[in-house]
Design a protein around this motif. Structure first.
Motif, PDB file in Angstrom:
ATOM      1  N   GLN A   1       0.830  -1.200   0.000  1.00  0.00           N
ATOM      2  CA  GLN A   1       0.000   0.000   0.000  1.00  0.00           C
ATOM      3  C   GLN A   1       0.869   1.257   0.000  1.00  0.00           C
ATOM      4  N   ALA A   2       1.942   1.247   0.799  1.00  0.00           N
ATOM      5  CA  ALA A   2       2.856   2.394   0.862  1.00  0.00           C
ATOM      6  C   ALA A   2       3.573   2.604  -0.470  1.00  0.00           C
ATOM      7  N   VAL A   3       3.963   1.507  -1.105  1.00  0.00           N
ATOM      8  CA  VAL A   3       4.634   1.602  -2.408  1.00  0.00           C
ATOM      9  C   VAL A   3       3.703   2.220  -3.444  1.00  0.00           C
ATOM     10  N   SER A   4       2.434   1.847  -3.414  1.00  0.00           N
ATOM     11  CA  SER A   4       1.480   2.392  -4.383  1.00  0.00           C
ATOM     12  C   SER A   4       1.281   3.892  -4.176  1.00  0.00           C
ATOM     13  N   VAL A   5       1.254   4.333  -2.921  1.00  0.00           N
ATOM     14  CA  VAL A   5       1.120   5.766  -2.652  1.00  0.00           C
ATOM     15  C   VAL A   5       2.364   6.512  -3.129  1.00  0.00           C
ATOM     16  N   LEU A   6       3.526   5.897  -2.950  1.00  0.00           N
ATOM     17  CA  LEU A   6       4.768   6.500  -3.443  1.00  0.00           C
ATOM     18  C   LEU A   6       4.719   6.665  -4.961  1.00  0.00           C
ATOM     19  N   GLY A   7       4.017   5.759  -5.632  1.00  0.00           N
ATOM     20  CA  GLY A   7       3.852   5.876  -7.084  1.00  0.00           C
ATOM     21  C   GLY A   7       3.111   7.150  -7.467  1.00  0.00           C
ATOM     22  N   TYR A   8       2.092   7.529  -6.686  1.00  0.00           N
ATOM     23  CA  TYR A   8       1.386   8.777  -6.960  1.00  0.00           C
ATOM     24  C   TYR A   8       2.313   9.978  -6.785  1.00  0.00           C
ATOM     25  N   ALA A   9       3.192   9.915  -5.785  1.00  0.00           N
ATOM     26  CA  ALA A   9       4.158  11.005  -5.601  1.00  0.00           C
ATOM     27  C   ALA A   9       5.069  11.126  -6.816  1.00  0.00           C
TER      28      ALA A   9
ATOM     29  N   LEU B   1       0.831  22.518  -0.055  1.00  0.00           N
ATOM     30  CA  LEU B   1       2.115  21.914  -0.416  1.00  0.00           C
ATOM     31  C   LEU B   1       2.249  21.620  -1.901  1.00  0.00           C
ATOM     32  N   GLY B   2       1.113  21.488  -2.587  1.00  0.00           N
ATOM     33  CA  GLY B   2       1.146  21.026  -3.969  1.00  0.00           C
ATOM     34  C   GLY B   2       1.065  19.511  -4.002  1.00  0.00           C
ATOM     35  N   TYR B   3       0.665  18.961  -5.142  1.00  0.00           N
ATOM     36  CA  TYR B   3       0.467  17.517  -5.246  1.00  0.00           C
ATOM     37  C   TYR B   3       1.740  16.697  -4.981  1.00  0.00           C
ATOM     38  N   PRO B   4       2.902  17.082  -5.528  1.00  0.00           N
ATOM     39  CA  PRO B   4       4.090  16.234  -5.296  1.00  0.00           C
ATOM     40  C   PRO B   4       4.430  16.081  -3.819  1.00  0.00           C
ATOM     41  N   LEU B   5       4.455  17.194  -3.079  1.00  0.00           N
ATOM     42  CA  LEU B   5       4.773  17.107  -1.657  1.00  0.00           C
ATOM     43  C   LEU B   5       3.648  16.439  -0.865  1.00  0.00           C
ATOM     44  N   HIS B   6       2.419  16.693  -1.291  1.00  0.00           N
ATOM     45  CA  HIS B   6       1.293  16.053  -0.596  1.00  0.00           C
ATOM     46  C   HIS B   6       1.380  14.532  -0.686  1.00  0.00           C
ATOM     47  N   PHE B   7       1.553  14.009  -1.896  1.00  0.00           N
ATOM     48  CA  PHE B   7       1.642  12.554  -2.053  1.00  0.00           C
ATOM     49  C   PHE B   7       2.919  12.008  -1.416  1.00  0.00           C
ATOM     50  N   GLY B   8       3.986  12.819  -1.406  1.00  0.00           N
ATOM     51  CA  GLY B   8       5.199  12.391  -0.707  1.00  0.00           C
ATOM     52  C   GLY B   8       4.958  12.259   0.784  1.00  0.00           C
ATOM     53  N   LEU B   9       4.235  13.231   1.362  1.00  0.00           N
ATOM     54  CA  LEU B   9       3.895  13.153   2.788  1.00  0.00           C
ATOM     55  C   LEU B   9       2.991  11.958   3.064  1.00  0.00           C
ATOM     56  N   ALA B  10       2.031  11.719   2.166  1.00  0.00           N
ATOM     57  CA  ALA B  10       1.134  10.569   2.320  1.00  0.00           C
ATOM     58  C   ALA B  10       1.915   9.258   2.260  1.00  0.00           C
ATOM     59  N   ALA B  11       2.910   9.188   1.364  1.00  0.00           N
ATOM     60  CA  ALA B  11       3.741   7.984   1.255  1.00  0.00           C
ATOM     61  C   ALA B  11       4.538   7.762   2.537  1.00  0.00           C
ATOM     62  N   ALA B  12       5.034   8.861   3.142  1.00  0.00           N
ATOM     63  CA  ALA B  12       5.770   8.731   4.399  1.00  0.00           C
ATOM     64  C   ALA B  12       4.856   8.220   5.507  1.00  0.00           C
ATOM     65  N   MET B  13       3.628   8.725   5.548  1.00  0.00           N
ATOM     66  CA  MET B  13       2.657   8.242   6.541  1.00  0.00           C
ATOM     67  C   MET B  13       2.342   6.766   6.305  1.00  0.00           C
ATOM     68  N   ALA B  14       2.172   6.403   5.031  1.00  0.00           N
ATOM     69  CA  ALA B  14       1.867   5.005   4.703  1.00  0.00           C
ATOM     70  C   ALA B  14       3.037   4.093   5.039  1.00  0.00           C
ATOM     71  N   ALA B  15       4.266   4.607   4.925  1.00  0.00           N
ATOM     72  CA  ALA B  15       5.446   3.796   5.228  1.00  0.00           C
ATOM     73  C   ALA B  15       5.566   3.495   6.714  1.00  0.00           C
ATOM     74  N   VAL B  16       5.004   4.367   7.547  1.00  0.00           N
ATOM     75  CA  VAL B  16       5.020   4.131   8.994  1.00  0.00           C
ATOM     76  C   VAL B  16       4.055   3.003   9.367  1.00  0.00           C
ATOM     77  N   SER B  17       3.021   2.835   8.561  1.00  0.00           N
ATOM     78  CA  SER B  17       1.963   1.865   8.866  1.00  0.00           C
ATOM     79  C   SER B  17       2.476   0.431   9.056  1.00  0.00           C
ATOM     80  N   PRO B  18       3.291  -0.136   8.129  1.00  0.00           N
ATOM     81  CA  PRO B  18       3.765  -1.511   8.345  1.00  0.00           C
ATOM     82  C   PRO B  18       4.676  -1.636   9.564  1.00  0.00           C
ATOM     83  N   ILE B  19       5.428  -0.579   9.875  1.00  0.00           N
ATOM     84  CA  ILE B  19       6.295  -0.626  11.053  1.00  0.00           C
ATOM     85  C   ILE B  19       5.451  -0.727  12.325  1.00  0.00           C
ATOM     86  N   LEU B  20       4.424   0.125  12.401  1.00  0.00           N
ATOM     87  CA  LEU B  20       3.560   0.100  13.577  1.00  0.00           C
ATOM     88  C   LEU B  20       2.733  -1.180  13.629  1.00  0.00           C
TER      89      LEU B  20
END
Length: 412
Positions: free
Chosen positions: A293-301, A373-392
Motif C-alpha cells: 500500500q505504501a509503495v502504491s502511494v509512493l507511485g502517486y508522488a 504543499l502542492g500535489y508532489p509534496l502532498h503525495f510524498g507526505l502521504a507515502a511517508a505516513m503510509a510507510a510508517v503503517s507496516p512498522i507500527l
C-alpha cells in the motif's frame, strides 16, 4: 456448527449478500446523490454538507451495545435485527420513490439520513453475525467476500443506478433500489442462525457490553493500530480525483480509471488478500500488504513530479486499488479475531468506527495539505505516513513478542 464445505460456502454467500445490501444505498448516496443534487441547483457548499448524512456510519458504536443486548432467541440473535432493518430499508427506499427532490428537498435528505441509520445499524448486526458464525480459519476468505460484496453494492448503487437514472427517473430508480434490497434480503430470510447466544449475553448490561472491549488486554494497542493502518492511504486517495482532473483527464477517463479499473482491481485484491491471510498469518499479511500500500502511494508522488502517460497511470491506479483491497481484507480479518463472540457486534463496531473516523479525518485534511504543499509534496507526505503503517503494524500487533501466526479472540 458443522464445518462442511457446503455449509461454509452458504455462510460466505449469506455474508456477501448482506454486505452488498448495505453497500447498495450507501454507494448511491455518496457517489450518485451529489450529482443529482447538483442537477437540482444545490450549491457546492450544500452538497459538501450533505456528506454529514453518512454520520451514522461513524457513530454507530454508540448504539452497538443495544444490538448485542436485545434480541429474540427464536428468531436469532443477529437475525432479530437484520430482518426488520432490511424490511424498513426497503420501505424507506420505496417511500423515497414517491417524492421527487423538487417537491421538497428537506424530506429527501431526512429520508437519506434514515436509510443511512438503518443500514449502519444493520452493519452492526451483520458484523456480529460474521464473528459469531465464522471459524478463525474461514475469516480470511470471508473478509475477501465481505469487501468484494460491499464494493459491488457501492458500484451498483453509485454507478449502474446513476446510469439508469437518466432513463428511469427518480421514482423508478428508487423503486429498483428497493427491489434489489428486498431480493438481497432473501438469503437472510431463509438462513438459520446458530444458537451461540446464551443467558450470559442477555444478562450483561448495556453498559458492561459497551466497555467490554476496553477491558481486554492490549485493547489500546489494537485501537492505535486500527487508527494508523489506513491513514496514509486515505490521506493520498482523498486528493486523487482532483489530482487526475488537474492532470487534464476528462470525466469519462476518470470514471474509467477509478470506476472500472479501480473497482475490478480492488475486488480482486480483496479476494486475493482474503485467501492469503490464512496462509501468511495475520501479522505477516498486515505488514506485507501495508508495505504494498505504501509503495502504491509512493507511485502517486512519482507521477505528480514526473509527467506520465495514461498507461502508467492506469497501472498505478490498478496496483493501488489492488493493494488497498488486500490490506482491507487483512485488517477486517484481524478485527474479527480481536472481537469477543459474547460482545461481537460491539467489539467489531468500535474497531470499524475507529478506522472510519481516522480515515475520514485524513481525507478531510488532505485538501489543506495538497492546497498548501502542492500535489508532489502532498503525495510524498502521504507515502511517508503510509510507510510508517507496516512498522507500527509489526510493533503493535497483539502478541508481537510471541507467535504471529494466528491470534484469535481466545488467545488475545
Amino acid at each position: 456448527m458443522t464445518r462442511s464445505p457446503r455449509l461454509s460456502w452458504q455462510r460466505l454467500g449469506l455474508l456477501g449478500s448482506l454486505y452488498m445490501c448495505q453497500g447498495l444505498p450507501f454507494g448511491f448516496f455518496t457517489q450518485a446523490l451529489p450529482v443529482l443534487l447538483r442537477r437540482q441547483g444545490i450549491s457546492l457548499e450544500g452538497i459538501g454538507l450533505s456528506s454529514l448524512l453518512a454520520l451514522p456510519w461513524a457513530l454507530k458504536f454508540l448504539w452497538a451495545p443495544l444490538v448485542d443486548r436485545y434480541f429474540f432467541p427464536r428468531i436469532g440473535r443477529r437475525r432479530s435485527w437484520i430482518l426488520p432493518l432490511q424490511g424498513l430499508t426497503t420501505l424507506a427506499l420505496g417511500l423515497m420513490a414517491l417524492r421527487e427532490p423538487g417537491e421538497g428537498l428537506s424530506s429527501v435528505l431526512v429520508a437519506v439520513l434514515i436509510v443511512n441509520l438503518l443500514s449502519a445499524t444493520q452493519d452492526i448486526a451483520t458484523d456480529g453475525l460474521a464473528v459469531d458464525t465464522l471459524e478463525p480459519g474461514e475469516r480470511g476468505w470471508a473478509n475477501g467476500i465481505q469487501v468484494a460484496g460491499y464494493r459491488a453494492g457501492m458500484i451498483v448503487g453509485g454507478g449502474a443506478l446513476l446510469v439508469a437514472f437518466d432513463r428511469l427517473g427518480w421514482g423508478l430508480t428508487f423503486a429498483l433500489m428497493a427491489l434489489l434490497v428486498a431480493a438481497l434480503s432473501v438469503p437472510t430470510l431463509l438462513a438459520r442462525e446458530a444458537e451461540r447466544a446464551g443467558e450470559a449475553e442477555r444478562a450483561a448490561s448495556v453498559g458492561a457490553i459497551a466497555v467490554s472491549f476496553w477491558r481486554r488486554p492490549q485493547a489500546r494497542q489494537v485501537f492505535a493500530l486500527l487508527v494508523v493502518y489506513k491513514l496514509g492511504d486515505a490521506f493520498a486517495v482523498g486528493m486523487l480525483r482532483p489530482f487526475l482532473a488537474d492532470l487534464g483527464l476528462s470525466l469519462s477517463d476518470i470514471g474509467w480509471l477509478l470506476g472500472t479499473v479501480g473497482f475490478v482491481s480492488g475486488l480482486a485484491g480483496a479476494l486475493v488478500g482474503g485467501a492469503l491471510v490464512p496462509r501468511l498469518g495475520r501479522r505477516t499479511a498486515l505488514v506485507g500488504f501495508a508495505i504494498l500500500q505504501a509503495v502504491s502511494v509512493l507511485g502517486y508522488a512519482h507521477v505528480a513530479r514526473v509527467p506520465s502517460g495514461s498507461s502508467l497511470l492506469t497501472a498505478l491506479c490498478a496496483f493501488e486499488h489492488f493493494a488497498g483491497g488486500m490490506a482491507t481484507a487483512a485488517l477486517f480479518t484481524c478485527m474479527m479475531d480481536w472481537a469477543d463472540r459474547r460482545t461481537a457486534a460491539t467489539d467489531y463496531t468500535i474497531q470499524a468506527s475507529a478506522v472510519v473516523i481516522a480515515t475520514g479525518v485524513a481525507s478531510a485534511a488532505s485538501g489543506f495539505s495538497a492546497g498548501n504543499l502542492g500535489y508532489p509534496l502532498h503525495f510524498g507526505l502521504a507515502a511517508a505516513m503510509a510507510a510508517v503503517s507496516p512498522i507500527l503494524a509489526y510493533l503493535l500487533y497483539p502478541g508481537a513478542r510471541g507467535s504471529a501466526k494466528l491470534v484469535t479472540e481466545e488467545a488475545w
